[in-house]
Design a protein around this motif. Structure first.
Motif, PDB file in Angstrom:
ATOM      1  N   ALA A 189      17.333  44.538   2.858  1.00 52.07           N
ATOM      2  CA  ALA A 189      16.659  44.787   1.578  1.00 52.07           C
ATOM      3  C   ALA A 189      17.680  45.276   0.541  1.00 52.07           C
ATOM      4  O   ALA A 189      17.685  44.833  -0.615  1.00 52.07           O
ATOM      5  N   ALA A 190      18.572  46.170   0.969  1.00 58.97           N
ATOM      6  CA  ALA A 190      19.588  46.712   0.053  1.00 58.97           C
ATOM      7  C   ALA A 190      20.567  45.617  -0.373  1.00 58.97           C
ATOM      8  O   ALA A 190      20.937  45.512  -1.545  1.00 58.97           O
ATOM      9  N   ALA A 191      20.960  44.781   0.590  1.00 63.28           N
ATOM     10  CA  ALA A 191      21.918  43.708   0.297  1.00 63.28           C
ATOM     11  C   ALA A 191      21.319  42.710  -0.704  1.00 63.28           C
ATOM     12  O   ALA A 191      22.018  42.214  -1.596  1.00 63.28           O
ATOM     13  N   GLU A 192      20.036  42.474  -0.550  1.00 57.44           N
ATOM     14  CA  GLU A 192      19.344  41.556  -1.460  1.00 57.44           C
ATOM     15  C   GLU A 192      19.370  42.114  -2.899  1.00 57.44           C
ATOM     16  O   GLU A 192      19.607  41.372  -3.861  1.00 57.44           O
ATOM     17  N   ILE A 193      19.167  43.402  -3.034  1.00 56.16           N
ATOM     18  CA  ILE A 193      19.219  44.035  -4.369  1.00 56.16           C
ATOM     19  C   ILE A 193      20.615  43.854  -4.977  1.00 56.16           C
ATOM     20  O   ILE A 193      20.758  43.486  -6.144  1.00 56.16           O
ATOM     21  N   ILE A 194      21.650  44.105  -4.165  1.00 58.27           N
ATOM     22  CA  ILE A 194      23.031  43.951  -4.655  1.00 58.27           C
ATOM     23  C   ILE A 194      23.262  42.503  -5.102  1.00 58.27           C
ATOM     24  O   ILE A 194      23.792  42.255  -6.186  1.00 58.27           O
TER      25      ILE A 194
ATOM     26  N   ARG B   8      21.230  40.370  -6.154  1.00 60.31           N
ATOM     27  CA  ARG B   8      20.485  40.037  -7.380  1.00 60.31           C
ATOM     28  C   ARG B   8      20.944  40.834  -8.595  1.00 60.31           C
ATOM     29  O   ARG B   8      20.302  40.813  -9.643  1.00 60.31           O
ATOM     30  N   GLY B   9      22.000  41.621  -8.432  1.00 60.50           N
ATOM     31  CA  GLY B   9      22.540  42.348  -9.579  1.00 60.50           C
ATOM     32  C   GLY B   9      22.021  43.755  -9.758  1.00 60.50           C
ATOM     33  O   GLY B   9      22.264  44.399 -10.778  1.00 60.50           O
ATOM     34  N   GLY B  10      21.287  44.278  -8.751  1.00 62.36           N
ATOM     35  CA  GLY B  10      20.752  45.632  -8.842  1.00 62.36           C
ATOM     36  C   GLY B  10      21.712  46.686  -8.318  1.00 62.36           C
ATOM     37  O   GLY B  10      22.849  46.387  -7.937  1.00 62.36           O
ATOM     38  N   LEU B  11      21.237  47.946  -8.312  1.00 64.55           N
ATOM     39  CA  LEU B  11      22.080  49.083  -7.916  1.00 64.55           C
ATOM     40  C   LEU B  11      21.517  49.785  -6.679  1.00 64.55           C
ATOM     41  O   LEU B  11      20.347  50.161  -6.643  1.00 64.55           O
ATOM     42  N   VAL B  12      22.378  49.988  -5.694  1.00 63.31           N
ATOM     43  CA  VAL B  12      21.986  50.682  -4.462  1.00 63.31           C
ATOM     44  C   VAL B  12      22.980  51.804  -4.172  1.00 63.31           C
ATOM     45  O   VAL B  12      24.184  51.556  -4.082  1.00 63.31           O
ATOM     46  N   ALA B  13      22.467  53.020  -4.020  1.00 62.85           N
ATOM     47  CA  ALA B  13      23.343  54.122  -3.589  1.00 62.85           C
ATOM     48  C   ALA B  13      23.354  54.146  -2.065  1.00 62.85           C
ATOM     49  O   ALA B  13      22.317  53.961  -1.431  1.00 62.85           O
ATOM     50  N   PHE B  14      24.536  54.359  -1.496  1.00 58.92           N
ATOM     51  CA  PHE B  14      24.668  54.323  -0.032  1.00 58.92           C
ATOM     52  C   PHE B  14      25.688  55.356   0.429  1.00 58.92           C
ATOM     53  O   PHE B  14      26.592  55.733  -0.313  1.00 58.92           O
ATOM     54  N   PRO B  15      25.522  55.833   1.674  1.00 64.66           N
ATOM     55  CA  PRO B  15      26.479  56.822   2.175  1.00 64.66           C
ATOM     56  C   PRO B  15      27.793  56.168   2.566  1.00 64.66           C
ATOM     57  O   PRO B  15      27.815  55.036   3.051  1.00 64.66           O
ATOM     58  N   THR B  16      28.895  56.846   2.330  1.00 68.41           N
ATOM     59  CA  THR B  16      30.169  56.463   2.938  1.00 68.41           C
ATOM     60  C   THR B  16      30.619  57.710   3.703  1.00 68.41           C
ATOM     61  O   THR B  16      29.946  58.739   3.669  1.00 68.41           O
ATOM     62  N   GLU B  17      31.740  57.638   4.398  1.00 77.16           N
ATOM     63  CA  GLU B  17      32.207  58.814   5.130  1.00 77.16           C
ATOM     64  C   GLU B  17      32.715  59.913   4.193  1.00 77.16           C
ATOM     65  O   GLU B  17      32.836  61.060   4.592  1.00 77.16           O
ATOM     66  N   THR B  18      32.989  59.547   2.913  1.00 74.95           N
ATOM     67  CA  THR B  18      33.475  60.563   1.974  1.00 74.95           C
ATOM     68  C   THR B  18      32.305  61.171   1.202  1.00 74.95           C
ATOM     69  O   THR B  18      31.899  62.300   1.464  1.00 74.95           O
ATOM     70  N   VAL B  19      31.752  60.409   0.257  1.00 74.55           N
ATOM     71  CA  VAL B  19      30.605  60.835  -0.557  1.00 74.55           C
ATOM     72  C   VAL B  19      29.704  59.608  -0.714  1.00 74.55           C
ATOM     73  O   VAL B  19      30.084  58.506  -0.339  1.00 74.55           O
TER      74      VAL B  19
ATOM     75  N   LEU C  48      26.150  47.118   4.852  1.00 75.39           N
ATOM     76  CA  LEU C  48      25.612  46.717   3.548  1.00 75.39           C
ATOM     77  C   LEU C  48      26.545  45.721   2.850  1.00 75.39           C
ATOM     78  O   LEU C  48      26.106  44.682   2.360  1.00 75.39           O
ATOM     79  N   ILE C  49      27.835  46.032   2.825  1.00 73.07           N
ATOM     80  CA  ILE C  49      28.793  45.162   2.133  1.00 73.07           C
ATOM     81  C   ILE C  49      28.851  43.791   2.813  1.00 73.07           C
ATOM     82  O   ILE C  49      28.851  42.757   2.157  1.00 73.07           O
ATOM     83  N   ARG C  50      28.854  43.799   4.146  1.00 68.90           N
ATOM     84  CA  ARG C  50      28.912  42.518   4.872  1.00 68.90           C
ATOM     85  C   ARG C  50      27.660  41.698   4.641  1.00 68.90           C
ATOM     86  O   ARG C  50      27.733  40.483   4.447  1.00 68.90           O
ATOM     87  N   ALA C  51      26.503  42.364   4.639  1.00 72.42           N
ATOM     88  CA  ALA C  51      25.242  41.628   4.437  1.00 72.42           C
ATOM     89  C   ALA C  51      25.164  41.071   3.014  1.00 72.42           C
ATOM     90  O   ALA C  51      24.660  39.974   2.790  1.00 72.42           O
TER      91      ALA C  51
END
Ligand code: TXA
Ligand code: MG
Length: 341
Positions: A21-26, A28-39, A134-137
């Motif tokens: 679902a998140a990958a689909e938003i990306i 289509r040009g939308g914005l998704v906040a996601f965790p990384t190991e830093t912030v 997320l990035i791969r999807a």
């Protein structure tokens, strides 16, 4: 106003449905906040100018501050970097996936907005499973600055993102508290010797083991090279004072003095005893890791109690401590220091 969906994910094994679902938003040009190991990062398709523009608007970020492009595998590196020098290969072998960002010559396909018109692009391959999946999807490089309102402390939990960007972005993937807590190390490989533009969890010493001499470009005369470090950063709303090399007794006296003008919050590792309703303390562990992990959420929490001043106790400036002290110096408007060790 957008209806920001918050989706909880298992940090180690993010659910396929949430990732898709998140990958689909990306895509289509939308914005998704996601965790990384830093912030937490605020992600958009890095190859799509319109979605990148939304990132700048949502954060209130100055257009002269370029974004880091996040990749899910090495193949994506060649989609954004014009050439990958041997030093970059060596650093990637050693530190990717992980909290290291390398600045390389950019490909012209990368929108100018991402790189703020520079001839270079900053690239990082994160380690957090949710970020990578997320990035791969999405199957596209993902531009992602920290998911905070520009100028506020970086978010280390989904609730921080929601507080700053709720209603302004499409989705937040809630993968819990981030493991490290401060942003990646940024190293510029387009200069000789390579230059650290922002200290981070990967230390100068460990970078030098791989690429030899590394210049520290984080001092003021070099700031023009790292556009982001020119801007005021990491700041809560209250006045922040950094305390360096003071004894618990000296700290207690400073707190007592300031309590005469209003509520005071102390963030630090020393035990400071004060009987006063208007005194709040946030006790941190004394290692650089403890500070990195908790400092941004401590600054946010301190701000919510509306103190006249937030006092933050510094730590030793060595190794990983250098990155922590860099963030504290940026957050603080003044320093009280003792010369003794
Ligand atoms: O850990 C991190 O790096 C996080 C997570 C989300 O990956 N991201 C992050 O992004 O901290 P941001 O936008 O808050 O900080 C990016 C930094 C800024 O200081 C920016 O100026 C610098 O990287 N930067 C980006 N592209 C650059 C470039 N081409 N040349 C020099 N500096 C660059
Ligand atoms: Mg940031």
């Amino acid at each position: 106003m957008l209806d920001t969906t918050i989706v909880k994910v298992d940090p180690e094994h993010p659910e396929r449905s949430a990732i898709n679902a998140a990958a689909e938003i990306i895509r289509r040009g939308g914005l998704v906040a996601f965790p990384t190991e830093t912030v937490y990062g605020l992600g958009a398709d890095a190859m799509n100018t319109e979605s990148v523009e939304r990132v700048f608007v949502a954060k209130g970020r100055p257009a002269d501050n370029p974004l880091i492009v996040h990749i899910g595998d090495r193949e994506m590196l060649s989609r954004v970097a014009a050439n990958v020098p041997r030093q970059a290969e060596l650093l990637a072998d050693r530190f990717w996936p992980g909290p290291l960002t390398v600045v390389l010559k950019r490909r012209l396909e990368v929108p100018e907005l991402v790189t703020a018109g520079l001839a270079t692009v900053a690239v990082r391959m994160p380690k957090n499973p949710t970020a990578v999946e997320l990035i791969r999807a999405a199957d596209t490089p993902v531009a992602a600055p920290s998911a905070n309102t520009s100028g506020r402390p970086s978010p280390t939990r989904a609730a921080h993102v929601a507080a700053d960007l709720g209603g302004l972005i499409d989705m937040i993937l809630d993968g819990g508290t981030t493991r490290i807590g401060i942003e990646s190390t940024v190293i510029d490989l387009t200069t000789e010797p390579p230059a650290i533009l922002r200290p981070g969890w990967i230390t100068r010493e460990s970078l030098a083991e791989v690429v030899g001499r590394v210049e520290d470009a984080t001092t003021t005369q070099h700031l023009w090279r790292s556009p982001g470090t020119r801007h005021r950063h990491y700041t809560p709303r209250a006045r922040v004072v950094l305390l360096e090399r003071l004894s618990p007794d000296e700290i207690r006296r400073i707190c007592a003095d300031l309590l005469k003008i209003g509520p005071v919050t102390f963030i630090g590792h020393s035990a400071v005893q004060l009987m006063d309703q208007s005194f709040t303390k946030v006790r941190l562990g004394c290692t650089a890791g403890d500070y990195a992990h908790s400092i941004y959420s401590a600054l946010r929490a301190a701000d919510e109690t509306n103190p006249v001043v937030i006092l933050v106790e510094g730590i030793d400036d060595q190794n990983e401590g250098a990155a922590v002290m860099d963030r504290l110096r940026r957050a603080a408007s003044e320093t009280i220091a003792s010369e003794k060790g």
